[in-house]
Design an enzyme around this catalytic site. Sequence first.
Site, PDB file in Angstrom:
ATOM      1  N   THR A  95      -8.807  10.933  -6.294  1.00  9.87           N
ATOM      2  CA  THR A  95      -8.398   9.589  -5.867  1.00  9.87           C
ATOM      3  C   THR A  95      -9.389   8.517  -6.330  1.00  9.87           C
ATOM      4  O   THR A  95      -9.005   7.368  -6.480  1.00  9.87           O
ATOM      5  CB  THR A  95      -8.246   9.513  -4.335  1.00  9.87           C
ATOM      6  OG1 THR A  95      -9.488   9.855  -3.727  1.00  9.87           O
ATOM      7  CG2 THR A  95      -7.155  10.448  -3.843  1.00  9.87           C
ATOM      8  N   HIS A 100     -17.203  13.090  -9.275  1.00  8.63           N
ATOM      9  CA  HIS A 100     -17.938  13.406  -8.047  1.00  8.63           C
ATOM     10  C   HIS A 100     -17.707  14.862  -7.670  1.00  8.63           C
ATOM     11  O   HIS A 100     -16.640  15.422  -7.930  1.00  8.63           O
ATOM     12  CB  HIS A 100     -17.526  12.489  -6.890  1.00  8.63           C
ATOM     13  CG  HIS A 100     -16.057  12.414  -6.637  1.00  8.63           C
ATOM     14  ND1 HIS A 100     -15.212  11.634  -7.406  1.00  8.63           N
ATOM     15  CD2 HIS A 100     -15.269  13.033  -5.724  1.00  8.63           C
ATOM     16  CE1 HIS A 100     -13.970  11.768  -6.954  1.00  8.63           C
ATOM     17  NE2 HIS A 100     -13.976  12.613  -5.941  1.00  8.63           N
TER      18      HIS A 100
HETATM   19  P1  AMP Z   1     -11.274  12.739  -4.406  1.00  6.98           P
HETATM   20  O1  AMP Z   1      -9.989  12.818  -3.637  1.00  6.98           O
HETATM   21  O2  AMP Z   1     -11.767  14.051  -4.924  1.00  6.98           O
HETATM   22  O3  AMP Z   1     -11.233  11.656  -5.464  1.00  6.98           O
HETATM   23  O4  AMP Z   1     -12.364  12.339  -3.341  1.00  6.98           O
HETATM   24  C1  AMP Z   1     -12.699  11.036  -3.009  1.00  6.98           C
HETATM   25  C2  AMP Z   1     -13.449  11.125  -1.714  1.00  6.98           C
HETATM   26  O5  AMP Z   1     -14.142   9.911  -1.526  1.00  6.98           O
HETATM   27  C3  AMP Z   1     -12.571  11.334  -0.475  1.00  6.98           C
HETATM   28  O6  AMP Z   1     -12.950  12.540   0.179  1.00  6.98           O
HETATM   29  C4  AMP Z   1     -12.838  10.096   0.362  1.00  6.98           C
HETATM   30  O7  AMP Z   1     -12.873  10.366   1.742  1.00  6.98           O
HETATM   31  C5  AMP Z   1     -14.185   9.640  -0.158  1.00  6.98           C
HETATM   32  N1  AMP Z   1     -14.463   8.216  -0.009  1.00  6.98           N
HETATM   33  C6  AMP Z   1     -13.647   7.186  -0.330  1.00  6.98           C
HETATM   34  N2  AMP Z   1     -14.247   6.010  -0.074  1.00  6.98           N
HETATM   35  C7  AMP Z   1     -15.484   6.312   0.407  1.00  6.98           C
HETATM   36  C8  AMP Z   1     -16.585   5.532   0.870  1.00  6.98           C
HETATM   37  N3  AMP Z   1     -16.546   4.182   0.863  1.00  6.98           N
HETATM   38  N4  AMP Z   1     -17.687   6.167   1.322  1.00  6.98           N
HETATM   39  C9  AMP Z   1     -17.728   7.516   1.336  1.00  6.98           C
HETATM   40  N5  AMP Z   1     -16.732   8.311   0.907  1.00  6.98           N
HETATM   41  C10 AMP Z   1     -15.618   7.716   0.451  1.00  6.98           C
END
Ligand code: AMP
Length: 114
Positions: A95, A100
């Site tokens: 997302t 990461h």
């Molecule tokens: P992915 O779905 O692998 O792209 O993971 C993105 C992750 O980023 C998700 O687990 C979200 O909960 C996390 N996330 C999104 N915005 C933030 C933020 N501002 N601080 C910390 N984590 C975040």
Amino acid sequence: MRDCLFCKIAKGEIPSEKVYEDDKVYAFYDINPEAPTHFLVIPKEHIESANDLNDNNIDIVSHIFKVINKLVVELKIADAGYRIINNCGEDGGQTVKHLHFHVIGGRSLKWPPG
Ligand code: AMP
Ligand code: ZN
């Protein structure tokens, strides 16, 4: 990169709960944790996804795994075990389009994921 959430977090322009930082990577707790311990490790350099790793930037991955190795000991999940996840692209469930690695632990995790 402008308008990238994780670039802004790495620069401190958007607040986060920091776990670790050095000149190359930033680690912080996931805002929506899936387990008692859930943090993310990102390169400070903007790399969109695992698809964009190449000979010029691949060394960051070994550095990230070294950092994870250290952090899981400090956060006391090394012995019980944990999961390192990289979601890539749409079908992978990525997302945020900045590379990461999720590190998730502190409970028994199910496999396979959905
Ligand atoms: P992915 O779905 O692998 O792209 O993971 C993105 C992750 O980023 C998700 O687990 C979200 O909960 C996390 N996330 C999104 N915005 C933030 C933020 N501002 N601080 C910390 N984590 C975040
Ligand atoms: Zn970025």
